[in-house]
Scaffold this motif. Structure first.
Motif, PDB file in Angstrom:
ATOM      1  N   ILE A  60      40.667  66.041  40.586  1.00 51.46           N
ATOM      2  CA  ILE A  60      41.893  65.315  40.581  1.00 51.46           C
ATOM      3  C   ILE A  60      42.980  65.695  41.970  1.00 51.46           C
ATOM      4  N   ASP A  61      42.954  65.476  43.414  1.00 52.86           N
ATOM      5  CA  ASP A  61      44.257  66.076  44.258  1.00 52.86           C
ATOM      6  C   ASP A  61      45.369  66.058  44.087  1.00 52.86           C
ATOM      7  N   HIS A  62      45.965  66.432  44.847  1.00 50.32           N
ATOM      8  CA  HIS A  62      47.286  67.192  44.396  1.00 50.32           C
ATOM      9  C   HIS A  62      48.448  65.633  44.353  1.00 50.32           C
ATOM     10  N   LEU A  63      47.503  64.455  44.916  1.00 51.83           N
ATOM     11  CA  LEU A  63      48.010  63.616  45.112  1.00 51.83           C
ATOM     12  C   LEU A  63      47.812  62.253  44.213  1.00 51.83           C
ATOM     13  N   GLY A  64      47.051  62.611  43.257  1.00 54.82           N
ATOM     14  CA  GLY A  64      45.881  62.016  42.261  1.00 54.82           C
ATOM     15  C   GLY A  64      44.953  61.073  42.490  1.00 54.82           C
ATOM     16  N   HIS A  65      44.828  61.723  43.644  1.00 54.14           N
ATOM     17  CA  HIS A  65      43.641  60.687  44.104  1.00 54.14           C
ATOM     18  C   HIS A  65      41.902  61.754  43.552  1.00 54.14           C
ATOM     19  N   GLN A  66      41.516  60.461  42.453  1.00 53.32           N
ATOM     20  CA  GLN A  66      39.729  61.007  42.208  1.00 53.32           C
ATOM     21  C   GLN A  66      39.235  61.863  43.762  1.00 53.32           C
ATOM     22  N   VAL A  67      38.546  62.792  42.564  1.00 56.77           N
ATOM     23  CA  VAL A  67      37.458  63.210  43.569  1.00 56.77           C
ATOM     24  C   VAL A  67      35.690  63.598  43.142  1.00 56.77           C
ATOM     25  N   ASP A  68      34.596  63.098  43.338  1.00 60.05           N
ATOM     26  CA  ASP A  68      34.421  62.609  42.351  1.00 60.05           C
ATOM     27  C   ASP A  68      32.731  63.582  42.784  1.00 60.05           C
ATOM     28  N   GLY A  69      32.181  63.468  42.233  1.00 63.35           N
ATOM     29  CA  GLY A  69      30.773  63.972  42.204  1.00 63.35           C
ATOM     30  C   GLY A  69      29.807  64.346  43.629  1.00 63.35           C
ATOM     31  N   ASP A  70      29.634  62.884  44.320  1.00 62.07           N
ATOM     32  CA  ASP A  70      29.028  62.889  45.756  1.00 62.07           C
ATOM     33  C   ASP A  70      30.474  63.790  46.532  1.00 62.07           C
ATOM     34  N   GLU A  71      31.712  63.862  46.857  1.00 62.09           N
ATOM     35  CA  GLU A  71      32.464  64.501  47.427  1.00 62.09           C
ATOM     36  C   GLU A  71      32.493  66.289  47.058  1.00 62.09           C
ATOM     37  N   LEU A  72      32.215  66.176  45.433  1.00 62.58           N
ATOM     38  CA  LEU A  72      32.611  67.625  45.089  1.00 62.58           C
ATOM     39  C   LEU A  72      31.120  68.707  44.897  1.00 62.58           C
ATOM     40  N   MET A  73      29.798  68.053  45.850  1.00 63.95           N
ATOM     41  CA  MET A  73      28.606  68.347  45.739  1.00 63.95           C
ATOM     42  C   MET A  73      28.935  68.882  47.102  1.00 63.95           C
ATOM     43  N   PHE A  74      29.336  67.702  47.944  1.00 69.03           N
ATOM     44  CA  PHE A  74      29.552  67.876  49.929  1.00 69.03           C
ATOM     45  C   PHE A  74      30.099  69.109  50.121  1.00 69.03           C
TER      46      PHE A  74
END
Length: 445
Positions: A249-263
């Motif tokens: 979860i970023d500082h704005l409360g938005h989810q960062v999923d597996g695709d984004e983390l892998m990027f």
């Protein structure tokens, strides 16, 4: 990678119902012990997550192993990737995990690792399955297996996780909310990040056997998002029940999923000259991810959904990085299976190296809207062979053009067709997904 035995259906079972029962666990332990003993194996490690049935199944499994003459060393609650790692470091011949991963508490399963911390070879799995059909026998008393406990397993794994973070960096100045899903990472993950210097707010770290994955963890990040905002944290990290998945979860409360983390990991590795080959995703990997790594000149291939298929493609291509949008990410430069803590540390290393927030690390990556509808079908009609369904799909693909895609995938366990449509226009994607789902219902009712 690992093999799951959820019972005779090979998919899932519930304690108290059929088929996951203590007698099945005992027989599975004995069957595995029969095969292991033929290979000269005498020692296996056993870990589990925090669900209440783990105590019962652990005892039954150990009894079966002992009857086959196999010594068992218990580690208590430990993440699945920890068992894979410790099986290697303790020079055990096999590792066993009692866990149903991200499933609710009433499910459970048993997974096996080889001496190398990888999934068992197919031929060994087949031998175990063949032994299950035979009656249980017991070795002579003098040859019975013994049980012992490893008291420093958690500390060893914590040190391993820390070793995957660059030695010239630390996490000082970062405030992190760590959601352990009331699962196997509850006594490990907060300590990893604390010992690297972060201010840690631990959440869902009070397992009672029934609350694993309940309103928390990688499969439900709403509570973590609220915690990040409440504490004005820099980010949040969520693991699933057995610790092989991660979401952030970023500082704005938005989810960062597996695709984004892998990027983030892939881009960081590439800039550091550490990326070996390309990246393996799955049929569900977002099209925007594929287009983003293409701009970085990073090769990309898709595997079938499931971590075992991702691993197969990694080994076939001799690559090191792959994963799923569910947050199951494999970094073969550090470990042999998906590891939520290790994956999170790679993302944090990228953030520290570039002095950027989690959101800034995503750069211009914006995932396309992805609509998934599960449609139950009846009778003998195969929806993937229906001319009417295929016509609707072809029309949808034509409307999406290069900016989207359609995927129809049958469930392997029940008569469900998973209809997935994604593209850069949310309204269009939603309409097309519903049109395809409606046609499946008409043709296969």
């Amino acid at each position: 990678m690992s093999r799951k035995y959820f019972g005779t259906d090979g998919v899932r079972g519930r304690v108290g119902e059929f088929p996951i029962t203590p007698d099945f666990a005992l027989k599975l332990g004995w069957a595995a012990g029969q095969v292991f003993s033929q290979q000269g194996t005498r020692k296996v490690l056993i870990g589990k997550d925090t669900r209440i049935s783990g105590y019962m199944l652990e005892s039954a499994l150990e009894a079966g192993l002992a009857a086959a003459g196999i010594n068992a060393s218990f580690m208590g609650p430990m993440p699945t990737p920890a068992v894979a790692y410790l099986t290697r470091t303790f020079n055990a011949e096999a590792g066993i995990v009692i866990s149903a991963s991200h499933n609710p508490y009433h499910d459970n399963g048993i997974k096996f690792f080889s001496a190398q911390g990888t999934k068992l070879p197919d031929e060994v799995e087949h031998e175990i399955e063949a032994q299950i059909a035979k009656p249980v026998t017991c070795v002579e008393s003098a040859q019975l297996g013994k049980a012992s406990r490893i008291v420093d397993a958690a500390g060893r794994y914590i040190e391993f996780c820390k070793s995957t973070f660059p030695s010239d960096m630390n996490l000082k100045g970062l405030k992190i909310v760590v959601d352990c899903a009331n699962g196997a990472t509850y006594h490990i993950a907060p300590n990893v990040f604390k010992e690297l210097g972060a201010e840690v707010i631990a959440f869902a770290v009070e397992p009672d056997g029934l609350n694993i994955n309940a309103g928390c963890g990688a499969t439900d990040t709403k509570a973590l998002s609220a915690k990040v905002l409440e504490h004005e944290a820099d980010l949040g990290i969520a693991f699933d029940g057995d610790g092989d998945r991660v979401m952030m979860i970023d500082h704005l409360g938005h989810q960062v999923d597996g695709d984004e983390l892998m990027f983030i990991i892939a881009a960081f590795y590439q800039r550091q000259g550490l990326l070996k080959g390309g990246i393996v995703g799955t049929q569900m990997t977002n099209l925007a991810f594929e287009q983003a790594v293409e701009k970085l000149n990073i090769p990309f291939v898709r595997a079938k959904v499931g971590d075992r298929y991702v691993m197969e493609q990694l080994l076939e291509h001799n690559w090191m990085l792959g994963g799923e949008n569910s947050g199951h990410i494999i970094c073969l430069n550090h470990t042999t299976t998906g590891d939520g803590i290790v994956s999170a540390l790679q993302v944090l290393a990228a953030m520290r190296y570039h002095h950027q927030s989690l959101r800034e690390q995503l750069g211009g990556l914006r995932l396309y809207p992805q609509i998934l509808i599960n449609v139950r079908f009846k009778g003998q009609q195969d929806p993937l062979e229906s001319a009417a369904v295929l016509t609707v799909v072809a029309k949808a693909e034509q409307q999406l053009g290069q900016g989207g895609r359609v995927l129809l995938r049958k469930s392997g366990t029940e008569p469900l067709l998973r209809v997935m449509v994604e593209g850069d226009n949310h309204t269009l994607v939603e309409r097309l997904a519903n049109e395809i789902a409606d046609e499946v219902r008409r043709q296969c009712a």
